[in-house]
Design a protein around this motif. Sequence first.
Motif, PDB file in Angstrom:
ATOM      1  N   GLU A 153       0.827  -1.203   0.000  1.00 15.72           N
ATOM      2  CA  GLU A 153       0.000   0.000   0.000  1.00 15.72           C
ATOM      3  C   GLU A 153       0.863   1.255   0.000  1.00 15.72           C
ATOM      4  OE1 GLU A 153      -2.609  -0.272   3.308  1.00 15.72           O
ATOM      5  OE2 GLU A 153      -3.738  -1.968   2.488  1.00 15.72           O
ATOM      6  N   PRO A 154       0.432   2.282  -0.737  1.00 18.33           N
ATOM      7  CA  PRO A 154       1.232   3.518  -0.800  1.00 18.33           C
ATOM      8  C   PRO A 154       1.090   4.343   0.462  1.00 18.33           C
ATOM      9  CG  PRO A 154      -0.810   3.788  -2.015  1.00 18.33           C
ATOM     10  CD  PRO A 154      -0.777   2.348  -1.564  1.00 18.33           C
ATOM     11  N   ARG A 155       2.090   5.125   0.761  1.00 21.93           N
ATOM     12  CA  ARG A 155       2.006   6.121   1.823  1.00 21.93           C
ATOM     13  C   ARG A 155       1.053   7.220   1.369  1.00 21.93           C
ATOM     14  NH1 ARG A 155       3.877   5.484   7.070  1.00 21.93           N
ATOM     15  NH2 ARG A 155       5.828   4.318   7.091  1.00 21.93           N
ATOM     16  N   LEU A 156       0.205   7.679   2.288  1.00 18.73           N
ATOM     17  CA  LEU A 156      -0.775   8.710   1.950  1.00 18.73           C
ATOM     18  C   LEU A 156      -0.512  10.019   2.675  1.00 18.73           C
ATOM     19  CD1 LEU A 156      -4.032   6.526   2.104  1.00 18.73           C
ATOM     20  CD2 LEU A 156      -2.633   7.095   0.090  1.00 18.73           C
ATOM     21  N   GLN A 157       0.310   9.990   3.723  1.00 18.25           N
ATOM     22  CA  GLN A 157       0.505  11.177   4.555  1.00 18.25           C
ATOM     23  C   GLN A 157       1.965  11.301   4.948  1.00 18.25           C
ATOM     24  OE1 GLN A 157      -2.703  12.349   6.385  1.00 18.25           O
ATOM     25  NE2 GLN A 157      -1.811  13.870   7.740  1.00 18.25           N
ATOM     26  N   TRP A 158       2.460  12.527   4.955  1.00 18.09           N
ATOM     27  CA  TRP A 158       3.825  12.769   5.428  1.00 18.09           C
ATOM     28  C   TRP A 158       3.856  12.702   6.958  1.00 18.09           C
ATOM     29  CZ3 TRP A 158       6.880  12.430   1.452  1.00 18.09           C
ATOM     30  CH2 TRP A 158       6.519  12.965   0.215  1.00 18.09           C
ATOM     31  N   PRO A 159       4.952  12.275   7.544  1.00 16.71           N
ATOM     32  CA  PRO A 159       5.040  12.245   9.009  1.00 16.71           C
ATOM     33  C   PRO A 159       4.967  13.651   9.599  1.00 16.71           C
ATOM     34  CG  PRO A 159       6.809  10.951   8.000  1.00 16.71           C
ATOM     35  CD  PRO A 159       6.160  11.737   6.903  1.00 16.71           C
ATOM     36  N   SER A 160       4.550  13.732  10.842  1.00 13.40           N
ATOM     37  CA  SER A 160       4.478  15.031  11.521  1.00 13.40           C
ATOM     38  C   SER A 160       5.882  15.523  11.872  1.00 13.40           C
ATOM     39  CB  SER A 160       3.660  14.903  12.805  1.00 13.40           C
ATOM     40  OG  SER A 160       2.344  14.481  12.528  1.00 13.40           O
ATOM     41  N   GLY A 161       6.016  16.836  11.937  1.00 13.73           N
ATOM     42  CA  GLY A 161       7.245  17.456  12.429  1.00 13.73           C
ATOM     43  C   GLY A 161       8.431  17.381  11.498  1.00 13.73           C
ATOM     44  N   MET A 162       8.209  17.210  10.186  1.00  7.89           N
ATOM     45  CA  MET A 162       9.339  17.069   9.267  1.00  7.89           C
ATOM     46  C   MET A 162      10.162  18.349   9.153  1.00  7.89           C
ATOM     47  SD  MET A 162       9.420  13.969   8.535  1.00  7.89           S
ATOM     48  CE  MET A 162      10.895  14.197   7.557  1.00  7.89           C
ATOM     49  N   ASP A 163       9.557  19.486   9.456  1.00  6.52           N
ATOM     50  CA  ASP A 163      10.314  20.734   9.384  1.00  6.52           C
ATOM     51  C   ASP A 163      11.494  20.728  10.349  1.00  6.52           C
ATOM     52  OD1 ASP A 163       8.322  20.660  11.381  1.00  6.52           O
ATOM     53  OD2 ASP A 163       8.463  22.832  11.655  1.00  6.52           O
ATOM     54  N   ARG A 164      11.366  20.023  11.473  1.00  4.54           N
ATOM     55  CA  ARG A 164      12.473  19.929  12.422  1.00  4.54           C
ATOM     56  C   ARG A 164      13.670  19.196  11.830  1.00  4.54           C
ATOM     57  NH1 ARG A 164      12.036  21.048  17.634  1.00  4.54           N
ATOM     58  NH2 ARG A 164      13.765  19.620  18.016  1.00  4.54           N
ATOM     59  N   LEU A 165      13.408  18.359  10.809  1.00  6.89           N
ATOM     60  CA  LEU A 165      14.474  17.586  10.175  1.00  6.89           C
ATOM     61  C   LEU A 165      14.849  18.153   8.809  1.00  6.89           C
ATOM     62  CD1 LEU A 165      13.226  13.992  11.089  1.00  6.89           C
ATOM     63  CD2 LEU A 165      15.029  15.307  12.197  1.00  6.89           C
ATOM     64  N   GLY A 166      14.379  19.371   8.525  1.00  7.91           N
ATOM     65  CA  GLY A 166      14.757  20.040   7.286  1.00  7.91           C
ATOM     66  C   GLY A 166      14.052  19.542   6.049  1.00  7.91           C
TER      67      GLY A 166
END
Length: 732
Positions: free
Chosen positions: A529-542
């Motif tokens: 199954e494909p990923r449908l949502q980006w993980p939370s807090g990605m801005d902290r990891l650039g």
Amino acid sequence: MANHQNAAVLSASSRADANPSGGAGTREQAQEVLRELVGHPAAEFHDGQFEAIEALVDGGRRALVVQRTGWGKSAVYFVSSLLLRRRGAGPTLIVSPLLALMRDQVAAAARAGVRAVAINSANQLDWDTVREQLAADEVDVLLVSPERLTNPSFRENQLPELIRRTGLLVIDEAHCISDWGHDFRPDYRRIADLITQLPESVPVLATTATANSRVVHDIEEQLGAGVLTIRGALGRESLRLGVLSLPDSRDRLGWLLTHLKDLPGSGIIYTLTVSAAEDTARLLAEAGHEVLAYTGRTDPADRERAEQLLKDNQVKALVATSALGMGFDKPDLGFVVHLGAPSSPVAYYQQVGRAGRGAANADVLLLPGSEDRDIWQYFATASMPSEQKAGAVLTALAEAGTAVSTVALEARVDLRRTPLELLLKVLAVDGAVERVGGGWRSTGRPWTYDAERYSRIAEARVDEQDSMMIYQDTAGCRMEYITSVLDDETARACGRCDNCAGQWFPADIAAAATEAAGQTLSRAGVPLEPRLQWPSGMDRLGVPVKGKIRPEESVANGRALARLTDLGWGGALREAFAAGAPDRTVDPGMLQACVQVLREWGAGDARTPGWSGAGRPAAIISVPSRGKPALVDSLARGISEIGRIPYLGQLQLEHGGPTGGRGGNSAYRLAGVWERLVVGPELEAALAGIQGRSVMLIDDLVDSRWTVTVAGRALRRAGAGAVLPLVLGQAG
């Protein structure tokens, strides 16, 4: 230990004789209650039952009862609860680890006339009613899960009043309290804190059927001083044990197909993995057997239904993982079969203890697999923290200065959700962090990594695995071996197992059954199954993404040849991806299996259109593999040649390629591949010639699925239509 136990029991009996107004009267009252509970006017206590009741009711003591499954530990706490209630005590608080176990305990209490209610994650709509019943003193027994003890609202609003009113504390399945136990749960460690908050006059009972001397000692230390331990013989006269070693999974499944109908009554078939349970259940059902799969992936309502069908003998067997374990109560369960061995004799004893509780005879057969050790290693997740990860969590919480949710913490520490939650619980028990409204926060208390202790526990786990192998190979009595490993000094030959009385089970396998099993194992293809949502807090990891993945940048539904945990192709894949395994070109049989996956995928069915409705792929592109470049390249070229689909080459690595390894959490895995897989100039030019048409993306092994997600996004942005991922192995 046997002498110690006898001394404890004799001591309890002597107190009863010396105090007729107390002990003798208590025995008469307890006998009366017992007979009411079981509905039999001549019911008598088993050895040790009254001694435990007397210690709790008359002595207000702390007691540990280690007795075999079916001995009647629940009778001890139900009788004690009713006697204490008659004397004006508050309700009994039972800490119970599983919802299935709670359901059985509440049902058993109701049949016995005990007013029992539960508070757990499955009955939140009933909580207000339960609180009203407690306030009106209409509850004799309250069951809670250990996780409730860590819930901030429960701990602050309900627990203080419960502690004030509790007449008896019961810790069921108390081996979970011990980090030496086979089913250690950090939340259980909070019970030691709960005990210290109780008035000294409140008795405490801990019960378990699966504890060796090391676990017993650990539980005794947590219960406090003056513990009365009543430990009985663990041998089960009703069980007939056996081990049948067969060459491979095909023969083991073939044996089940041939002989399941001949096993007595209804029972449980245990497997080591979810996929093995599902595949085995499907195979047996297709052959006409009434079976259901029961795993951690099974919907809770379907689990409850399956349990009831088994209890009502409406199915021949549940094909289950360890999700069907502690507390499942079916007295007439006729058999337990294991497809693959659990990783310790203690866990094995606990599971086979489901059988023969109320029947004179039950059959227990182990069908070990050559892959068992590999699966044990694959699933070996530490219930103990690693120093590096624990330090990272403590640093992240200290730097935050406020409560941080588990989801937000994943963007600060490279740990997956389940091990992260487990680590937080361990740190909370040690007092280094605490759970509050909004998440977790640091307490500021110093925490020291106890490397020596954790090393000893890891060594004990390896010893347990070795003991399980010895059990399989022993020429002596199997029951004697199992109970001696549990430090039962009364262990003796049973006279019934295959080594004592000769092989009691047939070893023949019908040719048609072997063929059917082989066809099941050769089946290839699982949905990816494909990923449908980006993980939370990605801005902290650039990484500048959030929310849902845009449809025009996502990959389509894909396929994997198999999961690494599958019975069939899973074995070959585990071998191919094992640490140190050489990188080779794809095996011809594996290539043909992938081609079959593509045929079925392309054809589709009523539920899944061929190629996800995207049309036949116009080209093949591969993901550059760090560990298996020859494997991936040969797979891509082989499919290109057989399917006559042009192979355009592989994506280009940027910034040194992906960082990190398998096993990290989603946020860190995404950050490790972000903008590191790009469409190079040559590939971009080739894609221009098939603008808007679908392409197949080939990789070796997926875990988090972020590699194929990022690679697919790059291809979509370069003009590809649908991106159809095909991988060899799927972890988990």
